[in-house]
Structures are given as structure tokens and as C-alpha cells.
Design a protein around this motif. Structure first.
Motif, short mmCIF file in Angstrom:
data_model
loop_
_atom_site.label_atom_id
_atom_site.label_comp_id
_atom_site.label_asym_id
_atom_site.label_seq_id
_atom_site.Cartn_x
_atom_site.Cartn_y
_atom_site.Cartn_z
N GLN A 1 0.42 -1.21 -0.44
CA GLN A 1 0.00 -0.18 -0.08
C GLN A 1 1.05 1.31 0.09
OE1 GLN A 1 -2.75 -1.92 3.58
NE2 GLN A 1 -4.10 -0.06 2.52
N LEU A 2 0.31 2.58 -0.48
CA LEU A 2 1.04 3.66 -0.69
C LEU A 2 -0.05 4.26 0.25
CD1 LEU A 2 2.41 3.54 -4.55
CD2 LEU A 2 3.57 2.38 -2.17
N LEU A 3 0.37 4.77 1.26
CA LEU A 3 0.04 5.84 1.84
C LEU A 3 0.80 7.46 1.51
CD1 LEU A 3 -0.90 3.65 5.14
CD2 LEU A 3 -2.23 4.28 3.36
N GLY A 4 -0.54 8.36 1.81
CA GLY A 4 0.92 9.58 1.00
C GLY A 4 0.39 9.85 -0.38
N PRO A 5 0.41 11.05 -1.43
CA PRO A 5 2.41 11.45 -0.44
C PRO A 5 1.58 13.17 0.06
CG PRO A 5 1.86 12.27 -2.96
CD PRO A 5 0.77 10.74 -3.01
N GLY A 6 2.10 13.72 1.48
CA GLY A 6 2.00 14.50 2.14
C GLY A 6 2.92 15.49 2.74
N PRO A 7 2.76 16.01 3.31
CA PRO A 7 3.60 16.91 4.29
C PRO A 7 4.03 15.94 5.33
CG PRO A 7 1.43 18.04 4.38
CD PRO A 7 1.33 16.51 2.55
N ALA A 8 5.08 16.22 6.36
CA ALA A 8 5.49 15.44 7.02
C ALA A 8 5.13 16.04 8.41
CB ALA A 8 6.89 15.25 7.51
N PRO A 9 4.36 15.03 9.19
CA PRO A 9 3.54 16.05 10.20
C PRO A 9 4.54 17.14 11.03
CG PRO A 9 3.71 13.41 10.77
CD PRO A 9 4.66 14.00 9.39
N VAL A 10 6.49 17.45 10.85
CA VAL A 10 6.75 18.75 11.01
C VAL A 10 7.36 18.69 10.12
CG1 VAL A 10 8.64 19.21 12.38
CG2 VAL A 10 7.23 17.85 13.34
N LEU A 11 6.56 19.99 9.38
CA LEU A 11 7.59 20.31 7.60
C LEU A 11 7.94 20.19 7.49
CD1 LEU A 11 5.71 20.71 4.84
CD2 LEU A 11 4.65 22.54 5.45
N GLN A 12 8.76 21.93 9.09
CA GLN A 12 10.11 21.99 7.91
C GLN A 12 11.05 21.45 9.30
OE1 GLN A 12 9.81 26.39 7.80
NE2 GLN A 12 11.41 26.26 5.81
N VAL A 13 12.27 21.38 9.02
CA VAL A 13 12.93 20.78 9.85
C VAL A 13 14.37 21.56 9.32
CG1 VAL A 13 14.68 19.14 11.08
CG2 VAL A 13 12.00 19.20 10.78
N ARG A 14 15.04 22.46 9.85
CA ARG A 14 16.73 22.97 9.35
C ARG A 14 16.50 24.04 8.10
NH1 ARG A 14 17.46 18.47 12.47
NH2 ARG A 14 18.81 18.80 14.46
#
Length: 833
Positions: A766-779
Motif C-alpha cells: 500500500q502507498l500512503l500519501g504523498p503528503g507533508p510530514a507532521p513536522v513539515l520543515q526542519v532546518r
């Protein structure tokens, strides 16, 4: 390990994300000196790299075979067993063999090779070229100063471009290059250690010392001083004790002292726990030991049997005593022992117990050690001088000879998972892999097992062993859930300041402090205020580089990002609306500390979180001081919940029991139960019963009700049913494909394109997503993700999942990769945040 023959080609892997094994010829100068497990310097494209010899072949590869430049080691660093284990680990976690081998060696041993340029020894080799000022300057510098590296040439050439000219001079025979492996920093130094040598049997040390009392009193005094030091003493310590070099030389010359070179400053000093000099096991403990012991085999005996045991014991049931007795029996059969603990917070006490029971030859490996310490310990383990290793996940690679027993304590802890860099392995699962191929037993211990391990035990893949009661039948602590909604309404109605502490917890703390007992307070948020928000528009202050709110710290009055480390001055006005003042909301450990100081000015308070444990020995020192009674209250984040054993803690307070439950992850309920249950287990481990006060805004939540009743099996049954319905682990396998870019649209578009290419070949994954990670931006990097989910019913080994993940990486490299776009492939992710 046999040397390679002259007609053999060395098979070399490189510490790069490349799965290929490369063949290199062995120059005559190195014939007979190249072995599996050694490091060699090899040409690779235009670079010169350090690689690892993993085998031999007589099959010529297509194309030109290049030769090894140099051999780094005098003997093999990696045994065949470690080499094979690292290969299997790389295959499972989809990283290169060379990347795993680099992780298996201590950082100090992985020196870098530097390329130096010098004039060609044969002037006739130089072919005619047009000589420019830059080329003349390069030749002049190298002739005048000898061999120079590119960095040195860059400094001497200033702003003048020279890389093209340097390459031309090499190609046309004016210059030659050679690579030199520079010793990595931190390999430490060796010191002279003196110990007692030989003495005539009839005389004995007592007689020898007596005979020298009058004619050589300083020699007699030194011999007497060393009698109490069976492991000897460093020369510097002997000098500090008042003995001169002349005394040392005289006794060494006579043979009464022997000297050897040992690694200096191997590790910090650990206390010993005299309560475990001898063990008296309970009936349940003895049954566990007798069940596992027959699987401990002597080296050279019939092939052993690998078996995994889940030691399910309530908190305080004496799992460590079981580990101690099993380790003693393994060592008696000349087998080595590996004990994995999730992090440094657990090491002080378990090391003290192992050293008291087994002796001082117990090595400790964790992230707080310096490079010199880690290298020195690794070298002693490899020599066979140390047979018991305790450590965090990197200890998994310890080169223990004749490994016979592996223990993974607190096996449920997520800190056993390596997130960055590669290999992204889980130490528990990797330990099972290593033990399986060695044919040795593994003991996984926990009072709150992971759902994966619990199901494996229920299905018979692991054997379930139980410790159902605490030592001496001490009762489990009473857990009281306090409704903070009602508490806040009462305080607001009376016009009182709202604190993080409810009345019930305050009353219990008062009683504990008055009785001279100890308390542990858990608040799994560090800093002072986890949120800084505008009073007018309610917009929180966010990190400039991460999609996270900033935390205000009392220590420097700045706002910190706990993800990337950014620290900024607190704005006077809201950056969003420009009007409202900023409010400090929520409570971190610093604010809890302030409230405790106000309420209990006489109490001795110790705060243990990442902000107070930066020093290398901070954890060890804090655990020792709290255990000795130097403090009354220990306040901290989740590290205070992990396996620490203090006999006189009678109260545990949980400021906010809901913290883990609100995370956007399918494991949130499991983490919440584990945290509450584990911290509750710190109470009542001595003769006095313990009480737990857990504050919550939803005390009726099922997970908290299960934790209050110490009903792990009830919780696990409900949690597993929910996981099964969605085919989440342990009923399915996951792989996380995380795409990262400084440009959000690029990350989003590539993620969508990658899924479109995977969809036709994904079945049954199964392919879930695509979508933003729960924390969208890091560094500053934007993160979009696809989850690959594989039902175990259709893909029991996970091979189809890994094949698809490997294909995803190939498609990304072919169609999407740019300088500002990267892909992380994480097999069996432990967090989706």
C-alpha cells in the motif's frame, strides 16, 4: 585470517551509499600483507578513499583493474563474524556494506586520507606544455616546500584559480600524487602502568618487603603500596604518591616490577553497588535463569541454538539480577556478554552492579565518551581483554570474541533506533540478527514490551518468561489519576494563580518532604515555557528554520528551537501582528523547578534534562548524588522514567500524563502507556510503599486507566486489535520515503511524481500519501513523505517491501534527484514525525 595470494584481487567496499563491491589488484610491496577486515587506500574515480577489504576473488572484472595505493592496518580490524553481520544489516536496512562497516568502527579509528602533490621523480617523464604563470607558481611552491596537499596549495595560491592547472601537471607527468592516511584525532595516548612482577616462592612479597625495610625503605614502601593495586598503577599516580623514578627503575631492573603500556583515560570512574556482591534469586528468577542457561555453550562445542526470550517483568521485579547471573554463567563458559541499554541515563547503576558482581573488566560504550575513550575501549575488547560490554545502540558492533549472550534491556525504548546517519538500524532487531547467525540466546527485557515483541511472544516466535511480582513481594505503587480540568476550574473560581501542580500532588509532596523521603517529578517538556504566543492574535512564535514553536528558557531569557538549536532574543512585540505583547504559556522543567523552589524552599532539588546534562559525566554524577541522598526531589524529562532504581523514592508525580497521547503517530498510545507505567515503576522499590499522582485533562482515557491498574496485557490486547484493523506494525511492515528540499514545491512535486511511478508496481504494497510530514520543515528543509505499508499476511519476510523501497530509490535517482532534493529511505521507522 589467511593473507591473500599474489594472484588474488582484493574485494573492497567503500563508506559511500554504493552497494557494489570493487576489485583491486595488490601491488608486490603489499603481497602477503592484505587480509579481510583491513582498511586500504584505493583510487575511486578522481578521488582516493579509505575502503574495507571484505574478501578475495580471482575473477577479473570488466575493464581496467586499478591497484591498492596503501594498506592502513597491520592486522585485521574486523572479524569474519562482524563483516558478515554488517553485510546482512546493510541488506536489510538498504544501505551499503561500507556505510555499516564505518559505523562499526570507533570514530577515532576512521582516519582520513589526504592527497599530497610532489614533483615527478623522473624529470624525463614531463611532457611539453604551455607554461603559464599559475603553472610556474605551482611548480615553484611544490619544489620549494616539498609535498603539499590541495588545502595547503589553496592557502598559498590565495584567490588564484589552480585546480585545472594542477590536474594538467599531473596528467602530463610534471607532478605525481600520493595519498597518506592521517591518524584520526582522538585515538588517545598510552601510559606506562607498573604492577608487581616476580618474587621467589619461599620468600614471598611479605618477606621481600621486610628484607628491604632497612636498606631500601622507599622500595619496600612502593611494593607495599602496589600490593593493594592488583591492576597496577600509572607512572603519574606513583609519582603523585611520592615515589621517584629511581625507585621504579631499581625494582623494574630487579624484576620485582613489570611495566606495560595501556590506553590512558579509558573511561570515567563508576561507583560499585555492594548490594550485589552475591545474589539470592527468587523462585521466578531462578526459573528464568535455569531455562536460558542450557543454551550457553562453550566455544568449540556443538553448534549452539539461537532463541529469543522476552523477559516480561513488572517494574522492580529484578530483571537486572537475572542478567547478572546469566552473564556470570556465560563468562564461566568462556563466552563474552553484550548488554544493550537504551541510553546513558541507565548506565551508571547497571554498570555499578555488573562491576561489583563480575569484577572491573566490564566495558561501557555510550555517546558521552570521548573519541579517545571509545577507541581505547574498542581496542581492549578486540584484544580479548574485556569480555563484558554494556552500552547503548552503538555497542552492538563491539568486536567481542566468542560472543555467547546478548541482553537488550528496556527493549521497548525508541532510542534503540538510529535515525541519522545511515545505517538507520534498530539495535534490538539488529541484536536478534547478530545472535541468530551466531546461534546464541537473546534476552529482551521490559515491563512494557513493544507491541512487536509482545506479539512475537504471544505467537511463539519468542519464548515468554515472566517475573510477576516485585522483589520481596513489594506492592506495585498505587496510581491516582487527577483531573486537572476540575483543578483549574476550582483555582479560577477562587481567584488563585494557576500552577502546574494540582492540590493533590502538592499535599503529597509536602508529606514526602516532611518525612525526609524522596520524590521524582516527570515533565516531558524542557525549557520554561513550551509556547510563546501573542496576547492579541494568539499566533505562537515559531522557529525560522523549523515548523515548530519556540520554547522560552529562563537560563538565558531566549527563545530556543529544540529541533535545530536556534536561539533568538525574545521579541518585544508579536512578529505576526506587530501589536500584542507575548505571553509565556505552558510549563517546561525550568518552570516546574521554579514552582518547586517557591513551594519548598528548604527541599534539595535536582533537575535532570538535556539542558543540565551537557557535561560528559553529568548523568553519572546526578544519579550518584540523588542515590546518596544529596537531593530530595528529582525533576526531569523522560530520562527519569527509564530503569533507574532508587530504594527510598515513595512518590512519583506526573505533571501532564497526556503529553505523549496527542502526538500524530500511530504509536502514540503505546508511548503514553510506557511512559506512565515506567515512571510509576520508580516508586516504592524499597521497604516503603510508593504512590503515583498522574495529572491529566482526560483521566478517563483508556490508556491511562490501563496504566493506573498496571494492566499491560489488557492495554496490549486493545492496542493490537486497533493495529490489526489498519495493518500497522506488528501486523504489517512500514517503510518511510522522506523527500527533503529547501524548496517546498520541489519536495511536494517530486513526492507526487515518485508515487505516480511506484503505483503501477506497488501491489501488494500500500502507498500512503504523498503528503507533508507532521513536522513539515526542519532546518529550513521542507519534508514530504510516502509510507509503504506491507501486510505480513502477503509479505511475511518484508522482501517485497524492501524491493519496492529499493526501486523507489532507483526511480528517484533517475528522475527526480537534484542538488537541492534528497531522499531518505527508513525501513521499520519508529516515528513518523
Amino acid at each position: 585470517m589467511a593473507p591473500l595470494h599474489h594472484e588474488d584481487l582484493a574485494q573492497v567496499v567503500l563508506p559511500l551509499p554504493l552497494e557494489s563491491v570493487y576489485s583491486y589488484s595488490i601491488p608486490a610491496a603489499f603481497q602477503g600483507n592484505v587480509r579481510e577486515g583491513m582498511r586500504v587506500i584505493v583510487p575511486f574515480g578522481r578521488r582516493t578513499l579509505t575502503g574495507y577489504v571484505v574478501g578475495m576473488t580471482r575473477e577479473l572484472p570488466p575493464g581496467k583493474v586499478r591497484a591498492i595505493h596503501d594498506v592502513v592496518d597491520a592486522q585485521s580490524l574486523l572479524s569474519p563474524e562482524v563483516l558478515a553481520f554488517c553485510r546482512r544489516l546493510g541488506e536489510y536496512y538498504l544501505c551499503s556494506w561500507g556505510e555499516v562497516l564505518k559505523a562499526a568502527l570507533p570514530p577515532a579509528i576512521n582516519g582520513t586520507s589526504r592527497r599530497y602533490f610532489e614533483r615527478h621523480p623522473d624529470p624525463q617523464a614531463a611532457r611539453p606544455i604551455r607554461m603559464t604563470p599559475a603553472r610556474e607558481k605551482l611548480l615553484r611552491l611544490i619544489e620549494g616546500r616539498g609535498a603539499l596537499s590541495k588545502a595547503e596549495l589553496s592557502r598559498l595560491m590565495g584567490s588564484q584559480a589552480f585546480v585545472y592547472d594542477l590536474g594538467l601537471l599531473l596528467r602530463e607527468g610534471w607532478l605525481v600524487s600520493r595519498s597518506v592516511v592521517e591518524k584520526a584525532r582522538g585515538q588517545g595516548r598510552q601510559v606506562s602502568v607498573y604492577s608487581l612482577g616476580t618474587v621467589e616462592p619461599e620468600e614471598g612479597w611479605t618477606g621481600l618487603i621486610a628484607s628491604r625495610e632497612n636498606r631500601a625503605p622507599r622500595q619496600a614502601a612502593l611494593l607495599r603500596w602496589l600490593l593493594d593495586k592488583p591492576r597496577g598503577a600509572e607512572r603519574s599516580a606513583i609519582m603523585e604518591a611520592g615515589f621517584g623514578s629511581g625507585v621504579l627503575q631499581a625494582l623494574h631492573k630487579s624484576g620485582h616490577l613489570q611495566v606495560e603500556q595501556r590506553d590512558a583515560a579509558i573511561e570515567e570512574q563508576w561507583d560499585t553497588d555492594h548490594s550485589v556482591r552475591s545474589l539470592v534469586l527468587s523462585g521466578d528468577q531462578q526459573k528464568v535463569v535455569e531455562r536460558i542457561s542450557p543454551l550457553l555453550r562453550r566455544p568449540g562445542s556443538a553448534p549452539g541454538q539461537h532463541k529469543a526470550f522476552l523477559l516480561f517483568g513488572v517494574t522492580g521485579s529484578g530483571k537486572t539480577q537475572v542478567y547478572l547471573e546469566l552473564a556470570r554463567r556465560a563468562l564461566k563458559k568462556e563466552r563474552s556478554v553484550l548488554i544493550l541499554v537504551p541510553e546513558i541515563a541507565l548506565t551508571p547503576q547497571i554498570v555499578a552492579r555488573f562491576r561489583s558482581f563480575l569484577g572491573q573488566d566490564v566495558a561501557v560504550i555510550h555517546s558521552k565518551l570521548s573519541s579517545a575513550q571509545r577507541f581505547a575501549i574498542w581496542r581492549r575488547i578486540r584484544k580479548g581483554e574485556i569480555r563484558t560490554v554494556i552500552g547503548a545502540r552503538s555497542a552492538l558492533f563491539a568486536p567481542l570474541p566468542d560472543l555467547g549472550l546478548v541482553v537488550v534491556d528496556e527493549e521497548h525504548e525508541t532510542s534503540f533506533k538510529q535515525f541519522e546517519p545511515q545505517p538507520r538500524y534498530h539495535a534490538r532487531d539488529a541484536a536478534l540478527l547478530r545472535a541468530h547467525h551466531l546461534g546464541i540466546p537473546v534476552v529482551l527485557g521490559s515491563a512494557t514490551p513493544s507491541m512487536e515483541s509482545w506479539r512475537n511472544a504471544r505467537e511463539g516466535k519468542f519464548e515468554l518468561l515472566r517475573l510477576s511480582s516485585r522483589i520481596r513481594n513489594r506492592p506495585l505503587p498505587e496510581v491516582e489519576l487527577v483531573d486537572m480540568k476540575e483543578n483549574l476550574e476550582q483555582l479560577a473560581g477562587k481567584g488563585r494563580t494557576v500552577r502546574a501542580f494540582g492540590d493533590r500532588l502538592i499535599k503529597r509532596l509536602i508529606q514526602v518532604v516532611e518525612r525526609g523521603e524522596k520524590a521524582i517529578i516527570l515533565q516531558n517538556r524542557r525549557g520554561f515555557s513550551p509556547w510563546v504566543a501573542c496576547e492579541t492574535c494568539r499566533e505562537p512564535l515559531r522557529c525560522l528554520r523549523c515548523d515548530l514553536t519556540l520554547t522560552w528558557h529562563r537560563t538565558d531569557h531566549k527563545c530556543h528551537c529544540h529541533m535545530c538549536g536556534l536561539a533568538i532574543d525574545t521579541p518585544q512585540k508579536c512578529p505576526a501582528c506587530g501589536n500584542g505583547p507575548l505571553l509565556l504559556l505552558g510549563a517546561g522543567t525550568q518552570k516546574i523547578e521554579e514552582e518547586l523552589e517557591e513551594m519548598f524552599p528548604e527541599a534539595r532539588l535536582l533537575r535532570m534534562d538535556r539542558d543540565t546534562t551537557g557535561d560528559r559525566d553529568a548523568y553519572v554524577r546526578m544519579v550518584r548524588e540523588f542515590n546518596k541522598g544529596d537531593y530530595d526531589v528529582l525533576l526531569g524529562t523522560r530520562s527519569v522514567a527509564k530503569g533507574l532504581d532508587f530504594a527510598d523514592v515513595t512518590l512519583v508525580g506526573v505533571i501532564n500524563a497526556d503529553t505523549e497521547l496527542n502526538l500524530q503517530d500511530f504509536r502514540a498510545q503505546e508511548w503514553g502507556y510506557q511512559l506512565i507505567s515506567q515512571v510509576a515503576g520508580r516508586a516504592g522499590r524499597g521497604d516503603k510503599p510508593g504512590v503515583v499522582i498522574a495529572q491529566s485533562f482526560d483521566p478517563e482515557a483508556e490508556v491511562l486507566q490501563f496504566a493506573a491498574r498496571h494492566d499491560f496485557e489488557g492495554f496490549a490486547e486493545k492496542e493490537l486489535a486497533a493495529r490489526k484493523a489498519l495493518a500497522y506494525p506488528p501486523f504489517g511492515r512500514l517503510c518511510r520515503l522522506l523527500l527533503k528540499s529547501l524548496d517546498e514545491e520541489r519536495a511536494r512535486s517530486a513526492c507526487e511524481g515518485l508515487k505516480a511511478r511506484l503505483r503501477p508496481i506497488a501491489e501488494p504494497i500500500q502507498l500512503l500519501g504523498p503528503g507533508p510530514a507532521p513536522v513539515l520543515q526542519v532546518r529550513r528543509e521542507y519534508r514530504y513523505q510516502i509510507l509503504l505499508k506491507s501486510p505480513r499476511s502477503k509479505d511475511p519476510s518484508g522482501r517485497l517491501l524492501r524491493d519496492l523501497a529499493r526501486k523507489a530509490r532507483e526511480l528517484f535517482e533517475k528522475h527526480h534527484r537534484t542538488r537541492d532534493l534528497s531522499l531518505v529511505v527508513d525501513i521499520d521507522p519508529q516515528s513518523l514525525m
